[in-house]
Scaffold this active site. Structure first.
Site, PDB file in Angstrom:
ATOM      1  N   TRP A  23       6.961  18.902  26.518  1.00  0.00           N
ATOM      2  CA  TRP A  23       7.267  17.475  26.549  1.00  0.00           C
ATOM      3  C   TRP A  23       8.403  17.104  25.587  1.00  0.00           C
ATOM      4  O   TRP A  23       8.534  15.961  25.161  1.00  0.00           O
ATOM      5  CB  TRP A  23       6.000  16.651  26.302  1.00  0.00           C
ATOM      6  CG  TRP A  23       5.004  16.874  27.414  1.00  0.00           C
ATOM      7  CD1 TRP A  23       5.256  17.439  28.630  1.00  0.00           C
ATOM      8  CD2 TRP A  23       3.600  16.558  27.420  1.00  0.00           C
ATOM      9  NE1 TRP A  23       4.117  17.496  29.383  1.00  0.00           N
ATOM     10  CE2 TRP A  23       3.081  16.966  28.673  1.00  0.00           C
ATOM     11  CE3 TRP A  23       2.725  15.978  26.491  1.00  0.00           C
ATOM     12  CZ2 TRP A  23       1.735  16.801  29.019  1.00  0.00           C
ATOM     13  CZ3 TRP A  23       1.383  15.803  26.838  1.00  0.00           C
ATOM     14  CH2 TRP A  23       0.902  16.220  28.089  1.00  0.00           C
TER      15      TRP A  23
ATOM     16  N   ASP B  67      -4.891  20.875  21.366  1.00  0.00           N
ATOM     17  CA  ASP B  67      -4.765  20.480  22.773  1.00  0.00           C
ATOM     18  C   ASP B  67      -3.621  21.207  23.454  1.00  0.00           C
ATOM     19  O   ASP B  67      -2.518  21.268  22.921  1.00  0.00           O
ATOM     20  CB  ASP B  67      -4.489  18.962  22.866  1.00  0.00           C
ATOM     21  CG  ASP B  67      -5.680  18.137  22.414  1.00  0.00           C
ATOM     22  OD1 ASP B  67      -6.823  18.558  22.666  1.00  0.00           O
ATOM     23  OD2 ASP B  67      -5.463  17.057  21.818  1.00  0.00           O
TER      24      ASP B  67
ATOM     25  N   HIS C 105      -8.241  21.879  24.631  1.00  0.00           N
ATOM     26  CA  HIS C 105      -8.517  20.928  25.711  1.00  0.00           C
ATOM     27  C   HIS C 105      -7.393  20.960  26.733  1.00  0.00           C
ATOM     28  O   HIS C 105      -6.224  21.040  26.383  1.00  0.00           O
ATOM     29  CB  HIS C 105      -8.659  19.513  25.142  1.00  0.00           C
ATOM     30  CG  HIS C 105      -8.594  18.451  26.192  1.00  0.00           C
ATOM     31  ND1 HIS C 105      -9.586  18.263  27.113  1.00  0.00           N
ATOM     32  CD2 HIS C 105      -7.631  17.544  26.486  1.00  0.00           C
ATOM     33  CE1 HIS C 105      -9.237  17.281  27.929  1.00  0.00           C
ATOM     34  NE2 HIS C 105      -8.051  16.826  27.572  1.00  0.00           N
TER      35      HIS C 105
ATOM     36  N   CYS D  98      -6.317  18.967  30.600  1.00  0.00           N
ATOM     37  CA  CYS D  98      -6.710  17.801  31.409  1.00  0.00           C
ATOM     38  C   CYS D  98      -6.752  18.070  32.895  1.00  0.00           C
ATOM     39  O   CYS D  98      -6.370  17.211  33.669  1.00  0.00           O
ATOM     40  CB  CYS D  98      -5.728  16.669  31.232  1.00  0.00           C
ATOM     41  SG  CYS D  98      -5.261  16.364  29.593  1.00  0.00           S
TER      42      CYS D  98
ATOM     43  N   GLU E 223     -11.155  19.156  32.447  1.00  0.00           N
ATOM     44  CA  GLU E 223     -11.535  18.124  33.406  1.00  0.00           C
ATOM     45  C   GLU E 223     -12.408  18.781  34.461  1.00  0.00           C
ATOM     46  O   GLU E 223     -12.052  19.812  35.003  1.00  0.00           O
ATOM     47  CB  GLU E 223     -10.265  17.578  34.042  1.00  0.00           C
ATOM     48  CG  GLU E 223     -10.528  16.488  35.043  1.00  0.00           C
ATOM     49  CD  GLU E 223      -9.234  16.008  35.670  1.00  0.00           C
ATOM     50  OE1 GLU E 223      -8.315  15.638  34.924  1.00  0.00           O
ATOM     51  OE2 GLU E 223      -9.167  16.024  36.898  1.00  0.00           O
TER      52      GLU E 223
ATOM     53  N   HIS F  70     -10.454   8.357  33.745  1.00  0.00           N
ATOM     54  CA  HIS F  70      -9.303   7.680  34.348  1.00  0.00           C
ATOM     55  C   HIS F  70      -9.704   6.438  35.102  1.00  0.00           C
ATOM     56  O   HIS F  70      -8.863   5.686  35.576  1.00  0.00           O
ATOM     57  CB  HIS F  70      -8.554   8.653  35.263  1.00  0.00           C
ATOM     58  CG  HIS F  70      -8.149   9.901  34.528  1.00  0.00           C
ATOM     59  ND1 HIS F  70      -8.976  11.000  34.447  1.00  0.00           N
ATOM     60  CD2 HIS F  70      -7.063  10.189  33.792  1.00  0.00           C
ATOM     61  CE1 HIS F  70      -8.386  11.936  33.710  1.00  0.00           C
ATOM     62  NE2 HIS F  70      -7.222  11.461  33.294  1.00  0.00           N
TER      63      HIS F  70
HETATM   64  N1  GLN Z   1      -6.627  14.650  21.912  1.00  0.00           N
HETATM   65  C1  GLN Z   1      -5.865  13.949  22.895  1.00  0.00           C
HETATM   66  C2  GLN Z   1      -6.523  12.618  23.209  1.00  0.00           C
HETATM   67  O1  GLN Z   1      -7.686  12.538  23.191  1.00  0.00           O
HETATM   68  C3  GLN Z   1      -5.730  14.747  24.165  1.00  0.00           C
HETATM   69  C4  GLN Z   1      -4.839  14.062  25.162  1.00  0.00           C
HETATM   70  C5  GLN Z   1      -4.586  14.862  26.406  1.00  0.00           C
HETATM   71  O2  GLN Z   1      -5.378  15.686  26.784  1.00  0.00           O
HETATM   72  N2  GLN Z   1      -3.514  14.630  27.085  1.00  0.00           N
HETATM   73  O3  GLN Z   1      -5.884  11.640  23.515  1.00  0.00           O
HETATM   74 ZN    ZN Z   2      -6.832  15.476  28.479  1.00  0.00          ZN
END
Ligand code: GLN
Ligand code: ZN
Length: 745
Positions: free
Chosen positions: A553, A591, A633, A635, A657, A686
């Site tokens: 990003w 993340d 993590h 998404c 997710e 979401h």
């Molecule tokens: N730790 C971040 C949050 O909770 C993770 C965001 C993401 O997964 N894009 O906002």
């Molecule tokens: Zn996420």
């Protein structure tokens, strides 16, 4: 045509397009006002490009939302649910949905951060050329002509369009949008004839799908489509533009065999293109648009390299046109707008407007054959010898035995089975945003700001204790964005003031620029994490953004392999993690939501990418004691080709997710050999909908069929920052209740 670009930003120097579309959506501006702004922005682009001395000027690169959506409207691929609407109402309904009619799906455009609206094609779709004002390429061609600018209309190519489409809901199994290619090509044929009638001498057909792996059947379809289009009797000359990588030799051979006059090759992302072209014996009767100026990144072109590439092409094509590697819509508009960049960084940059000048200058240098003044040495990136020496010493890093870690952490943390937690952020209220903005603008002092953030952290901690969560977070109130927040604190990154790039619709992002060796001058998150931990006996998770996501990003230096840059970011994170650990933080989450996004378009590149991505994550996370628990993590839940890499990251706990995919993922991960903790998202953040406790229990029970209770974590599927407090409280309360019930049972 000696010089051209494949596309240009449409958002306007002051984000006029965003303001105009959002005003329209909010009912503050009518159709006429929006259309007027669009026409003004287009005129501005065309005259700018002409005045810069560019001779191949694209049109139809403007869009009120997205060029793929424009194509769907152009060929009347409008699903029935939008047909009661018309004009801009219909268009924006397809993009964003209206009450009771959901939007079309949106997804990433190849490996960029631009999102397109996914066409929905079924067996009943009847392609037809839109008439009148809806026939956008024709309208914009005439509009430019009226301004005295003869342009080259740009269309999404028919093959790429259908390969990006998905079957409409209810389409019979086995139906593929590509089945409808011939009908679509008929519409393109009609359009080309009309464009020719209007005076267009060239038309550009974008076929970036040719830089990904393609089946024999798809290549055959390509040949069929372009044989038909190039066989038309009255038509403009055709430029088939490929970009974002190397076109396959089979695709190139097929294209070379058709009557298209030009082929665009990306010589930045796909330097392999020169070899591919040589391997098919060149295209001796065609024009090649040499994509030597990078449309994906912000660095000034290396003129010597660009000229060498063009020179190499001369023997392989009839004509060489200097161009950009892809549309310039992926870079910010104008470096002139930046006034506070460090001059040593600024002199290395070129935004869209500057890239046009580069293309023009290269075109002149190539065609006049005069020796241009020798270029001075290229300004170079800042080097940090300490960082480099430490990385050499560290080599490959990994953690100790995972069974030992599991046992030690279980004893040290004393968590129950099905431990409950969240992904990191809590709702960002208007007060939080205002405090950050006030601090940035100098309206409040550092102390006042710290006090406001601490108050918020205290509220979030108390809130989580009240709900009975097991592992807490500080809530991330101090972060505007998960990448920018760290980029601002690391050496080697710069921020722009106006470097906006369209991500989707009216949402633009301002990616940081990673320009030099990365180093961490001081701890970045420790004071917030330790403050949060000081308020509670329960473990508070430290929260960081991983190396791959930091790169994905940002605009990243291109003078060394991404793998090397990733290691530098990883080292900074490793130090941060060490400091968090020393300060008493026992769980740290790193993340990596962008891990899949950077996956190369061709499968041949996957292994090498995943190897460095995994190594960078392990370098960042392996400096801690066995007792410190590392979480990660992501998404999304379609892991596909990266499922083994997820295991190789070797995080102690991975949250993903899964709410919408009904937990199959847990079994998939286990089957792929992942043996650590898993936190499948038990509800979808979401949507503001609060699922029932039974629904969440059911999700947990399903997950328990594949993973033992001590390794199952209970969490939402992503951060909560875009949610409001009422639904957050209700959902988390339900989630904790579901975990209790399943534990009891
Ligand atoms: N730790 C971040 C949050 O909770 C993770 C965001 C993401 O997964 N894009 O906002
Ligand atoms: Zn996420």
């Amino acid at each position: 045509m000696n010089t051209t670009i494949l596309g240009y930003p449409r958002i306007g120097p002051r984000r006029e397009l965003k303001v105009a579309t959002e005003d329209h959506w909010a009912g503050r501006a009518d159709d006429a006002a929006l259309l007027e702004t669009g026409a003004r922005l287009r005129a501005q682009v065309w005259t700018t490009l002409r005045d810069a001395g560019l001779d191949g000027i694209p049109s139809n690169t403007f869009s009120f939302y997205d060029q793929v959506l424009d194509t769907s409207v152009l060929v009347d691929a409008v699903p029935a649910r939008y047909r009661h609407l018309s004009g801009l109402d219909r268009y924006f309904a397809m993009a964003r949905g209206v009450q009771d009619v959901p939007a079309l799906e949106m997804t990433k455009w190849f490996d960029t951060n631009y999102h397109y609206i996914v066409p929905e094609i079924g067996p009943d779709t009847r392609f037809r050329l839109a008439e009148g004002s809806a026939s956008k390429p024709l309208v914009e061609y005439r509009e430019a002509k009226a301004l005295g600018v003869d342009t080259r209309p740009v269309l999404v190519g028919p093959l790429t369009y259908l390969l990006l489409a998905k079957p409409a809901p209810g389409a019979p199994a086995g139906f593929r949008p590509l089945d409808l290619l011939d009908g679509l090509v008929d519409v393109y044929a009609e359009l080309l004839e009309r464009l020719s009638g209007a005076g267009a001498s060239w038309v550009q057909l974008d076929e970036p799908a040719l830089v990904a792996d393609r089946s024999a059947e798809e290549i055959e379809a390509l040949g069929r489509a372009y044989a038909r289009l190039s066989g038309l009797t009255s038509r403009p000359r055709l430029l088939v533009a490929t970009y974002f990588g190397s076109v396959g030799a089979d695709a190139l051979r097929v294209l070379a065999g058709t009557g298209v006059e030009g082929i665009g090759l990306d010589l930045v992302a796909g330097p392999g293109n020169l070899d591919v072209l040589a391997s098919v014996g060149g295209v001796p009767r065609k024009t090649v648009v040499a994509g030597v100026v990078d449309g994906r990144n912000v660095w000034r072109a290396d003129a010597r390299r660009a000229k060498a590439a063009c020179a190499a092409l001369l023997g392989l094509a009839d004509r060489v046109v200097v161009g950009t590697s892809c549309s310039l819509q992926h870079v910010p508009l104008d470096l002139e707008a930046e006034t506070s960049l460090d001059p040593s960084v600024r002199e290395r940059l070129a935004f869209a407007r500057q890239k046009v000048d580069e293309v023009v200058a290269l075109g002149r240098a190539l065609n006049t054959d005069v020796r241009t003044t020798p270029e001075g040495p290229a300004p170079s990136a800042g080097i940090d010898h300490r960082v480099r020496a430490r990385l050499d010493m560290l080599g490959d890093a990994h953690r100790g035995d995972r069974a030992t870690r599991f046992a030690v952490q279980r004893a040290a943390l004393g968590l129950p089975d099905l431990a409950t937690t969240t992904i990191g952020s809590f709702p960002q209220t208007r007060e939080i945003r205002r405090a950050r903005a006030d601090h940035r603008a100098g309206r409040i002092s550092g102390e006042v700001y710290t006090g406001l953030m601490q108050d918020e952290i205290a509220r979030v901690i108390a809130f989580q204790e009240k709900l009975g969560l097991d592992v807490l977070v500080h809530g991330e109130p101090e972060r505007n964005d998960m990448v920018q927040y760290f980029a601002e604190q690391l050496d080697g990154f710069a921020a722009t003031e106006h470097g906006w790039v369209q991500s989707y619709g009216s949402r633009y992002v301002r990616p940081p620029i990673l320009h030099s060796d990365v180093a961490r001058p001081r701890p970045m998150t420790v004071r917030w994490a330790t403050y949060a931990q000081s308020l509670t006996d329960r473990p508070v998770k430290g929260m960081l953004t991983g190396p791959v996501t930091m790169l994905a990003w940002s605009f990243v230096r291109d003078d060394q392999p991404l793998a090397d840059t990733a290691r530098q970011v990883a080292l900074a994170l490793r130090d941060e993690i060490g400091d968090l650990e020393s300060a008493g933080i026992r769980i740290i989450q790193v993340d990596e939501p962008a891990l899949r996004e950077l996956l190369p378009l061709r499968s041949g590149g996957h292994a090498a990418y995943l190897a460095w991505a995994v190594a960078a994550f392990r370098l960042a996370t392996s400096g801690v004691a066995d007792s410190t628990q590392i979480h990660t993590h992501m998404c999304y839940s379609e892991f596909g080709e990266i499922i083994e890499a997820i295991g190789a990251l070797d995080a102690d706990v991975t949250s993903v997710e899964a709410a919408r995919s009904h937990m199959e993922l847990v079994a998939d991960l286990r089957a792929a050999g992942y043996a650590n903790g898993i936190g499948p998202g038990v509800y979808d953040i979401h949507s503001p909908r609060v699922p029932s406790v039974e629904e969440m229990e059911e999700n947990l029970r399903r997950a328990l069929q594949a993973v033992e209770p001590s390794r199952l974590w209970v969490n939402p599927d992503c951060g909560l920052k875009t949610r409001a407090y009422p639904e957050t409280e209700a959902s988390l309360r339900t989630m904790v209740e579901a975990a209790h019930r399943v534990r009891q049972a």
